[in-house]
Design a protein around this motif. Structure first.
Motif, short mmCIF file in Angstrom:
data_model
loop_
_atom_site.label_atom_id
_atom_site.label_comp_id
_atom_site.label_asym_id
_atom_site.label_seq_id
_atom_site.Cartn_x
_atom_site.Cartn_y
_atom_site.Cartn_z
N PHE A 25 0.85 -1.18 0.00
CA PHE A 25 0.00 0.00 0.00
C PHE A 25 0.89 1.23 0.00
O PHE A 25 1.70 1.41 0.90
CB PHE A 25 -0.90 0.03 1.24
N ALA A 26 0.74 2.07 -1.00
CA ALA A 26 1.46 3.35 -1.05
C ALA A 26 0.41 4.44 -0.92
O ALA A 26 -0.16 4.90 -1.91
CB ALA A 26 2.23 3.47 -2.36
N CYS A 27 0.12 4.79 0.31
CA CYS A 27 -0.94 5.77 0.56
C CYS A 27 -0.71 6.40 1.93
O CYS A 27 0.23 6.06 2.64
CB CYS A 27 -2.31 5.12 0.48
N HIS A 28 -1.57 7.31 2.30
CA HIS A 28 -1.47 7.98 3.59
C HIS A 28 -2.15 7.16 4.66
O HIS A 28 -3.12 6.45 4.39
CB HIS A 28 -2.11 9.37 3.52
N GLY A 29 -1.65 7.27 5.87
CA GLY A 29 -2.25 6.60 7.02
C GLY A 29 -2.78 7.62 8.01
O GLY A 29 -2.36 8.77 8.03
N ILE A 30 -3.73 7.18 8.81
CA ILE A 30 -4.31 8.02 9.86
C ILE A 30 -4.24 7.23 11.15
O ILE A 30 -4.66 6.07 11.20
CB ILE A 30 -5.77 8.38 9.52
N PHE A 31 -3.70 7.86 12.21
CA PHE A 31 -3.61 7.20 13.50
C PHE A 31 -4.63 7.80 14.46
O PHE A 31 -4.67 9.01 14.64
CB PHE A 31 -2.20 7.33 14.10
N ASN A 32 -5.46 6.96 15.03
CA ASN A 32 -6.45 7.38 16.03
C ASN A 32 -5.89 6.99 17.39
O ASN A 32 -5.97 5.84 17.79
CB ASN A 32 -7.78 6.69 15.75
N HIS A 33 -5.32 7.96 18.09
CA HIS A 33 -4.66 7.65 19.37
C HIS A 33 -5.66 7.30 20.46
O HIS A 33 -5.31 6.64 21.43
CB HIS A 33 -3.74 8.79 19.81
#
Length: 87
Positions: free
Chosen positions: A48-56
């Motif tokens: 996967f070459a994409c952006h990630g989002i982290f939900n802390h």
């Protein structure tokens, strides 16, 4: 092992990479959860070459941004039947 610096002028395109690795590129509007579901069952390697989002506050709802939706950790654990050796 060959390690080589590749400049932006010589870096292969997605299509060239898919031919080298005998793979199916899933690009732009085709990068959906439905297509990840379908293709992940028969793939040995997923890249996967994409952006990630982290939900802390709730890491299970962290994920990677596909074309118009978020592929969350929770969805992957509960819905994907991965046969891949490497993700």
């Amino acid at each position: 092992m060959l390690i080589q610096w590749i400049s932006s002028e010589t870096f292969p395109t997605e299509i060239e990479l898919s031919e080298i690795f005998n793979s199916t590129p899933v690009l732009n509007q085709n990068a959906t959860i439905e297509n990840v579901n379908r293709l992940s069952r028969k793939s040995d390697i997923l890249h996967f070459a994409c952006h990630g989002i982290f939900n802390h506050e709730n890491p299970l709802y962290s994920g990677i941004k596909l074309f118009d939706e978020l592929l969350t950790v929770s969805y992957i654990l509960n819905n994907l039947n991965l046969n891949a050796e490497l993700v």
